[in-house]
Every structure is written in structure tokens, then in C-alpha cells.
Design an enzyme around this catalytic site. Sequence first.
Site, short mmCIF file in Angstrom:
data_model
loop_
_atom_site.label_atom_id
_atom_site.label_comp_id
_atom_site.label_asym_id
_atom_site.label_seq_id
_atom_site.Cartn_x
_atom_site.Cartn_y
_atom_site.Cartn_z
N SER A 584 0.84 -1.20 0.00
CA SER A 584 0.00 0.00 0.00
C SER A 584 0.86 1.24 0.00
CB SER A 584 -0.90 0.02 1.24
OG SER A 584 -1.58 1.26 1.37
N TYR A 597 -2.88 -0.21 10.59
CA TYR A 597 -2.83 -0.60 9.17
C TYR A 597 -1.52 -0.14 8.52
CZ TYR A 597 -4.25 -0.98 4.26
OH TYR A 597 -4.32 -1.29 2.93
#
Length: 707
Positions: A584, A597
Site C-alpha cells: 500500500s 494498518y
Amino acid sequence: MSTTTTTQFKHVSYLWDEAKAAEMAGDEVALLIYRSNLLGADLRLTNYGGGNTSCKAMATDPLTGNEVEVMWVKGSGGDIGTLKRSGLAALYVDRLRSLKNIYRGIEQEDEMVELFNHCIYDLASKAPSIDTPLHGFLPFKHIDHLHPDAAIAIAAAKDGKQITQELFGGTIGWVEWQKPGFDLGLQLKQCLNENPGIRGIMLGSHGLFTWGDTAYESYINTLEVIERCAQYIQDNIGKKAPVFGGVRIQSLPKEERLKKAAALAPVLRGFCSSQTRMIGHFTDDERVLEFTNSNDLDRLAPLGTSCPDHFLRTKISPLVLNLTPEESLDDVAALKAKLAPQFEEYRQMYTDYYNTCKHPNSPAIRDANPVVLLYPGVGMFTFAKDKQTARVAGEFYINAINVMKGAEAISEYTSLPRQEAFNIEYWLLEEAKLQRMPKPKSLSGRIALITGSAGGIGKAIAKKFVEEGACVILNDINQERLDGALAEFQKAYGKDVVASTLLNVTDNSTIESAFEATALAFGGVDIVVNNAGISISKSIAEHSIEEWDRLYDILVKGQFLVSKAGTAIMRKQAIGGDIINIVSKNSVVAGPNNAGYGSAKAAQAHMSRLLAAELGGDKIRVNVVNPDAVIADSNIWAGGWAEGRAKAYGITVAELPAYYAKRTLLNEVILPEDIANACYAFVSGLLNKGTGNVLNVDGGVAMAFHR
């Protein structure tokens, strides 16, 4: 026309539907296709792609307007079970038969194939096959040429001609083995001339010709002849001696067989892929085990097959593995050391066969690795350029086993002589057919496991890989979602290129089971994409320990466990591979409400670098794709993530897509297909000398640039 029959069939399937056939009355071509599809639906009548069928009927000549006789016959390639009009070749019968006038003899018979083009009636028809004259020179309106195991067992028996004569009372003719072609067509006509009134012809070591004046008469004649062959063999099984000389070893229990096969398949695939990357198929069919576990295995297996249709797909002979069923396969180095000489011996045998039998104009030697590998007590592996070819090779070798079993029951099995086998395998016409085949796609011969591939980004990656030629294992934690994805892929791409398995990336036992399923389905794995994930967007005050653990279990531990299992299989294969981690933008960009996250994604990214450094010596490349804001069809937006990000940015959920697009340098919305294309870039071959790389697919986020 009545189509009732009093014959009771036990060994073949009578499928004729009189009402359906009546709808085609007067259309002989439609009836040919109908009959062909029925015959091809029963693998006891003929194997996949094997045999051909024809009909002769009157048609209007487009040039003269006169009525002429035309033969419609299955064209080159194809399968009678799925035959359509577009798969037929249509030729003027008189022109085809007139080629006899310019035939120069068997040494030049291959030149006749190009002359078939001068006989074409339908310019849009399929290219005529080498078997065209075998149908053309016989006078019957409907003809079936099939490769039924029961008939080939008699045709391949040492005294098959005598058995045929006695079994059918002279109503079935016999033509000795000869390579298919123009001359064999003339021999069939000669056999008929010398034996008027016969109902069919047995081709030595090859197959069966039967016929009739109508589609139904040909169909029923074919079934009756094959039924009689099968019953004769059944009546003699075990009378002369135990099947295949009796049982030498016992099979392992089913579950243990599959465990052994899954453990061994990647090692075998590595050896078989020494020249070209191969896809595998495994079966522990009871017919295979009866053969591999028998006393006669060592005598019969080296003989090879008789029918050229079998031989072309299974190679000159199988490799019987010198492994016992109980043998431990845990020590991979020791296993490879034991198998390596067996593969070298096979390759040398094949090279000697080529050098002994080759002609001055023979094509260059092809891959010397075995196609069929037999593991007594466990089963049969087959390896080929794609899954369908590997599966069909396995089916054909079962046909060959059936033939050997039948021939040994009634007489003694005889295989195709080595020189004749070579003349078929390296036939210039076969070589020309191979050269006309489409160029392999960039991922042909590759096997991919993408975690979380029943939806979203994972499904898009799987679709891209399949479309580029790969075999794919779909997996998900949700069985219903997985079943839906599997059905979708099978409908779109066929059943050979896709399989499925449940996989929970936090449960090592399901990971091991998933890779075992991959090895059983395709032989191993080349590409592992760690895509499965979740997202939780909360401030540190609101973030629970349970949520923290779940993020790290799925994203970090999951990537570690899946990569570890995938690496073990790639090392067994020793042909390199790819690991792609879907990480990501958040692995490098610090944003609000993202401690769990974002830090987990950073751990994924650094683990990728660590594995790239560790696995380079194994030619295993490890690369990263960094997406951002992939909203469409993505599971990541479920579970409150969208609401959390919208809250962090002070906007509504509905405004998120536009917000994400506008903050990028390219002002683009990112789709799952964009991530799939990035993954493909890493594995397509163009970047096969790169590892440890990161490819951003985020529309351009300056803060995510790698410095």
C-alpha cells in the site's frame, strides 16, 4: 426409418434419440454431426480428439448448378464429441478419387495432402485431415473411424487378425499396420473389394472402421462391433492368467496417495521442465493403480503404446519411478539425488531412439523429458505445455492401459515398432501442424496462487493471469464467494486453467492444504501473490488490541506464512519463481488514524525486501505493488474503513472516490485492473532480472515516492 434396436449394450452407451434425429431428416450433414457428438460422448468408443466421421451426400455445384456427390468429414484437429459444421471439411468425391491417377507411390504419399485443396467443395470448410482418403475411397454414405480401447486391444494383440476373423466370422476385414495416409485409403478399398459384404475393417495396432448407408445404420453398426469386442475381452479377463500377472504391491490409502503426490509433483515438475516449463496432472484412477502395482509393469511399460493417437500424446514410453509407496519424500535433496539418474537415463533413451530412427530430413529432436510418469502404489503424473494437454495425455495413457489389459487377456500385447513410432512422432506433416499452432502466451506454463482471489483486486489479478496463459488457483476464506468465482472463471476460461481451494492466511494448516491442492491440480507453483487483507482506520485511542492483532495476523503473518510455503515448493522445482506482495501507499506515507494498518503495511514492505535479498540465489524474485484507493469491487472498503477514512479527511463516504482522484498527480481513479496490470508487468518476462522493486499504482502521490 425405424431406429429401434434389440441389441442390449453393456459396454457402450446407446444414446440415439429417434425424435431428435427425425427433426434432421433429409439433412445428412446435421445427422453426421449428431451421430459424431453421440459417439464422442462415450470415451469407451473413442478418446478425446481421436477418430473421425464422415458422410457423403448430393449437393449443388456452385459453378455448374449440377448435382454432385460431396463428402463431409471431420477436419484436421478437433473432437467428434464437440464437432460442429465449422469443424468439417467438404470435398468433391469424384475429384478426391481422381487423385489416384497422379499418385506416385507410398514414398511420395505426403505430397497428396496439398492436393486435397484442389478437391474442396466448401471454401470455408476446415482443412482436410490426413485421414480424408480413408473415408473417400470407401463407397458408403456414412463412415465412422474410431479408436475404442476394446477394438485396439484386438488390433494390438499378437494374433489379432486371427481373433478378428474368428470373432466376427469374416464380416470384419483386416488391414495390417500402416501410417495413416493416401496409401492406407487405397488399402481399405482393396480390403473391401476382396471381402465384399463386410461391415467394417480393423486396422492393425490402430483402430476401427465401420459404416452404414444411413447415419443410424452406421451408428448402430459401430456400437454393435465395439460391444462385441468388449464382451469378448470381458469374457477372457483373468482366464489365461491373472490381470497383468497379478498384484505385486498394494496401493497406499487414498489420503496418503494424495499426500505423496502433492509432495512429489513439484520435484517431478522441476525435472520435466528442464527445457520448457510444464504443467502437471495427477490421477490415482483404479485402472492406473492396477497396472502400476502389477507384476507385468516392468515388462509392459517400456513397450509403449500401439495406437498412434495414444502415442503422439504420451511419448514413446513412460518413466516408471524407482520409488516405493512407503518411501519418505521429506528429504528433498536425497529425493532429487535418487531421481536425477532416472531422468538422465530416460533422456538418454529418448535421444538414442531419435538418433537411431531419424531420417535425413527429420525435424530436430524435441524435449527428451518424459510425459507420463508412473509411481507404483500412488498413481500417474503427466506433464505437458498446458493443463489440457497434460490431462488428455493422462486419459490417453489410461486408454493404453486398457488396450494392454485386453490384449494380454486374449493373446499377447504388441506395441508399435520403434521406427514406425518415430515416423509418426517426427512426421513432417505433424511437424507442420505443430509449427502452425499459435505462439504460446507470455504466462503459458506458469501456475499462480493469488490469496483472496474470489473478489476485488485478487480476482482482477487472477483474470489477467489466466488471460495471459497462466493456470490459477482461486482461494478465499468464504466458500460461497469462492464457489461463485470458480463458476465464473470456468464459464469464461474453461475448467482446465482454474482450480479453487479454501485458504485462511492466518491458519498454516489451510495454507499447506492450499499448496497441496495447487500441486495436485497443476504440479506446483510459479507465482505467489500475497493479496488477502483487511483494513482498519482508527485513531490510536480507539484502536483495540484485538484489531491490532488481526491486522498483523492477516497482513504480516499471513504474508510470511504464504511466502514460506510457496518458497518451499519453488525450491523443490528449482526453476525460479515470483512472489508479489500487494502492499500500500500507506507503507511509506504517514496519515491520521492509521497506526495499525500503516505500520502493518510497512512491515509487509520491508519483509518483501528481506525475502528478495534471501531468495535471489533461488531465482525467486520478490517485488511489491503499492496501490492506493482501489474502491471498485474491493473488500477493503467493507467493515468501516471507508467511514474511517472519510472521517479522517472531514468528508462524506460518497465524496471519497473524487477526493482520492483529485489528490493524485494524474487525477485518476485506480481500479482493480490497474493493480492486475502492475502484477503482470513483474511476471511477464520483461522484468525478469529485477527483484526487490516497488511499483506504485496510486495515480501519483508525491508523498509515496521512494527516495
